[in-house]
Design a protein around this motif. Structure first.
Motif, short mmCIF file in Angstrom:
data_model
loop_
_atom_site.label_atom_id
_atom_site.label_comp_id
_atom_site.label_asym_id
_atom_site.label_seq_id
_atom_site.Cartn_x
_atom_site.Cartn_y
_atom_site.Cartn_z
N ASP A 41 0.82 -1.22 0.00
CA ASP A 41 0.00 0.00 0.00
C ASP A 41 0.85 1.27 0.00
OD1 ASP A 41 0.92 -0.22 2.58
OD2 ASP A 41 -1.04 -0.06 3.53
N ALA A 93 -3.12 4.94 -4.43
CA ALA A 93 -4.42 4.61 -3.87
C ALA A 93 -5.33 3.98 -4.93
CB ALA A 93 -5.07 5.86 -3.27
N ASP A 94 -5.26 4.50 -6.16
CA ASP A 94 -6.08 3.94 -7.23
C ASP A 94 -5.64 2.52 -7.59
OD1 ASP A 94 -8.03 4.15 -9.51
OD2 ASP A 94 -6.18 3.91 -10.66
N SER A 107 -6.78 0.16 -4.97
CA SER A 107 -8.21 -0.08 -5.08
C SER A 107 -8.50 -1.12 -6.16
CB SER A 107 -8.94 1.23 -5.39
OG SER A 107 -10.31 1.00 -5.59
N ARG A 108 -7.82 -1.01 -7.30
CA ARG A 108 -8.01 -1.98 -8.38
C ARG A 108 -7.52 -3.36 -7.97
NH1 ARG A 108 -4.83 2.00 -11.87
NH2 ARG A 108 -4.21 0.21 -13.16
N ASN A 166 -7.38 -4.53 -4.87
CA ASN A 166 -8.32 -5.08 -3.90
C ASN A 166 -9.58 -5.61 -4.56
OD1 ASN A 166 -7.17 -5.05 -1.32
ND2 ASN A 166 -7.47 -2.85 -1.11
N ALA A 167 -10.06 -4.92 -5.60
CA ALA A 167 -11.25 -5.38 -6.31
C ALA A 167 -10.98 -6.74 -6.96
CB ALA A 167 -11.67 -4.35 -7.35
N LYS A 216 -10.69 -9.44 -4.16
CA LYS A 216 -11.99 -9.75 -3.56
C LYS A 216 -12.81 -10.65 -4.47
CE LYS A 216 -15.72 -7.72 -0.90
NZ LYS A 216 -16.20 -6.48 -0.25
N ASP A 250 -10.47 -8.81 0.64
CA ASP A 250 -9.33 -8.09 0.08
C ASP A 250 -8.38 -7.69 1.20
OD1 ASP A 250 -10.41 -5.81 1.30
OD2 ASP A 250 -11.44 -5.18 -0.53
N THR A 286 -8.08 -5.10 2.86
CA THR A 286 -8.60 -4.35 4.02
C THR A 286 -8.80 -5.31 5.18
OG1 THR A 286 -10.89 -4.62 3.28
CG2 THR A 286 -9.72 -2.63 2.54
#
Length: 300
Positions: free
Chosen positions: A95, A100-101, A104-105, A107-108, A111, A117, A119
């Motif tokens: 991280d 950040a973007d 996010s991708r 983690n998606a 998941k 993910d 988090t």
């Protein structure tokens, strides 16, 4: 899984496709032939008997060489060495390396694959300190496991040939050391390039899955030219391997093996069991052997 493999094998036979993963190496002063068989590291051992002539080749050779001496991979020191190579430098986490973007991708994608993910603190602890290339490899393995079931690394396809040779009192060896492979596969590219390739996997998931499936289908059809065709598929952008990366990962290693194989074959008839992707093409092992003066023919 066994039904799927049987269906693929029967389809290949029905279509009459060239079924050659095993090749005989003769001539150029050899008093007895050696053999080379293309492997897929995640294939089940049950597929061995689908390869025409493999049992005879195993019986007729007096030593077996793989890319690595597989027993050395599973010693505590080797496992610790590999784990260390897969980790980011102290104090760095994914991280912090990814924007950040990008996070996010990522983690998606995770998941969708795992139902959770990074988090999740437990998953973050397990994956958050991996290098991008180590995470890339881990995600590929998880995808494969999701489709096919568990992977048994210690009883895998490559290891089978060496275990059988050991059981028969034959010599076993590796064309490379584990240290070399770890340095090449996990440290051969900068963290920035590793990050780029990780995001390529995330952002082009359908393409990457199609490429991986193409390699698998070609392997079970025992069609090494189709393996190369699948491996050579391109996105025509920076996600594709550069010529330098292809040299590092495939071509230079093939050339190095050709500096070792002649002496091994001259000493004893040898069965080489290496990744099938190393066999085809102008810079593949089969062509390099022919250029060196050997006769190489598929065993049918």
């Amino acid at each position: 899984m066994k039904r799927i493999l049987l269906l693929i094998a029967l389809t290949a036979i029905t279509l009459g496709a060239p079924a050659q993963l095993l090749f005989e190496i003769s001539g150029h002063g050899l008093t007895a032939p050696s053999y080379i068989v293309g492997t897929y590291h995640l294939a089940p051992v049950s597929f061995v008997d689908s390869i025409p002539g493999i049992r005879q080749a195993m019986a007729d050779t007096q030593q077996t060489y793989g890319e690595l001496m597989m027993d050395e991979m599973f010693t505590p020191d080797s496992i610790a060495f590999m784990q260390q190579a897969m980790m980011l430098p102290d104090g760095m986490t994914l991280d912090k390396l990814l924007t950040a973007d990008e996070m996010s991708r990522l983690n998606a994608y995770i998941k969708q694959l795992l139902g959770m993910d990074m988090t999740n603190p437990l998953l973050a602890q397990q994956m958050g300190k991996l290098t991008p290339i180590a995470l890339h490899t881990s995600l590929m393995l998880l995808n494969y496991m999701k489709k096919t079931g568990q992977i048994d690394a210690q009883n895998g396809f490559d290891n089978y040939f060496q275990k059988e040779a050991h059981a028969q009192g034959k010599d076993v060896g590796g064309l490379e050391t584990m240290a070399f492979q770890v340095e090449t596969l996990y440290k051969g590219q900068s963290l920035e390039r590793q990050k780029e390739l990780l995001m390529c996997e995330i952002d082009n998931a359908a393409f990457m899955e199609e490429m991986a499936d193409g390699v698998i289908r070609a392997f079970y059809a025992q069609d090494i030219e189709a393996i190369k065709e699948a491996m050579d598929k391109k996105l025509n952008n920076s996600c594709d391997s550069s010529p330098e990366e292809e040299d590092m990962l495939i071509n230079n290693r093939n050339a190095d093996w050709l500096t070792k194989m002649p002496a091994l074959m001259a000493r004893k008839p040898t069965l080489f069991a290496v990744g099938a992707g190393h066999l085809p093409g102008e810079k593949g092992v089969l062509n390099l052997l022919r250029q060196a003066g050997y006769t190489v023919k598929g065993v049918r």
